[in-house]
Design a protein around this motif. Structure first.
Motif, PDB file in Angstrom:
ATOM      1  N   SER A  65     -15.082 -39.139  -8.387  1.00  0.00           N
ATOM      2  CA  SER A  65     -14.231 -37.990  -8.667  1.00  0.00           C
ATOM      3  C   SER A  65     -13.823 -37.247  -7.403  1.00  0.00           C
ATOM      4  N   LYS A  66     -14.620 -37.346  -6.343  1.00  0.00           N
ATOM      5  CA  LYS A  66     -14.317 -36.625  -5.099  1.00  0.00           C
ATOM      6  C   LYS A  66     -13.614 -37.474  -4.057  1.00  0.00           C
ATOM      7  N   GLN A  67     -13.603 -38.777  -4.190  1.00  0.00           N
ATOM      8  CA  GLN A  67     -13.026 -39.670  -3.186  1.00  0.00           C
ATOM      9  C   GLN A  67     -11.953 -40.562  -3.797  1.00  0.00           C
ATOM     10  N   ARG A  68     -10.961 -39.973  -4.417  1.00  0.00           N
ATOM     11  CA  ARG A  68      -9.905 -40.740  -5.068  1.00  0.00           C
ATOM     12  C   ARG A  68      -8.788 -41.130  -4.098  1.00  0.00           C
ATOM     13  N   GLY A  69      -8.690 -40.438  -2.972  1.00  0.00           N
ATOM     14  CA  GLY A  69      -7.610 -40.712  -2.034  1.00  0.00           C
ATOM     15  C   GLY A  69      -6.373 -39.890  -2.314  1.00  0.00           C
ATOM     16  N   PHE A  70      -6.453 -38.946  -3.207  1.00  0.00           N
ATOM     17  CA  PHE A  70      -5.357 -38.065  -3.601  1.00  0.00           C
ATOM     18  C   PHE A  70      -5.953 -36.664  -3.519  1.00  0.00           C
ATOM     19  N   LEU A  71      -5.678 -35.946  -2.445  1.00  0.00           N
ATOM     20  CA  LEU A  71      -6.391 -34.720  -2.111  1.00  0.00           C
ATOM     21  C   LEU A  71      -6.465 -33.731  -3.270  1.00  0.00           C
TER      22      LEU A  71
END
Length: 173
Positions: A65-71
């Motif tokens: 949930s925190k490292q999706r690549g979409f800030l």
């Protein structure tokens, strides 16, 4: 590499959504079971039987949930999951996994009201809770004239049309 990953994830969703092809079946063209071809990285088994498996699952979901690549989604989803994951039951975790399996651009448009989500997504309780939080934040922290109307795309940026001697005619370049 990104298009290969998207293709594999798309195939994974298709196979999971049909009742025709069970996950551990062997296809006619390949002697390798389909579970080996498509790793279950994005659909972890939900095992809440002991503290260690629960901790591992929660850590994996927090990371996703925190490292999706979409800030924007990293911030919104990561914060929401961090606040709510420890109070979720088995069905809540399954709903969260389904939300985390959605594509970033689509999920962002659905959460912010730019587009209407499909029926399967709009009845997901985790999606509804996150969307409610996003819409409450938008309504309380942004002026309506800075946002697009529901169903319309957002404005591209503050410098879309520059009127200067050496500036481009359009676009924020």
């Amino acid at each position: 590499m990104g298009s290969l990953r998207r293709g594999v994830l798309g195939l994974h969703r298709i196979l999971n959504s049909t009742a025709i092809a069970p996950r551990a079946s062997v296809s006619a063209t390949s002697p390798i079971p389909s579970e080996t071809l498509i790793p279950s990285i994005h659909s972890p088994e939900i095992d809440l039987s002991n503290e260690e498996s629960k901790r591992r699952l929660f850590n994996r979901l927090l990371y996703r949930s925190k490292q999706r690549g979409f800030l924007e989604l990293d911030l919104v989803l990561g914060k929401w999951v961090e606040e709510h994951i420890h109070s979720m039951d088995h069905n809540g975790i399954k709903s969260l996994v389904h939300v985390l399996d959605l594509e970033n651009p689509d999920l962002w448009k659905w959460l912010t009201g730019q587009e209407q989500p499909p029926e399967a997504v709009s009845i997901n309780p985790v999606f509804c809770a996150v969307r409610e939080k996003v819409m409450n934040n938008l309504n309380s922290h942004s002026a309506p004239e800075t946002r697009a109307m529901p169903g319309k795309p957002w404005v591209r940026g503050w410098d879309d049309i520059k009127k200067g001697r050496d500036s481009p005619v359009s676009g924020n370049q």
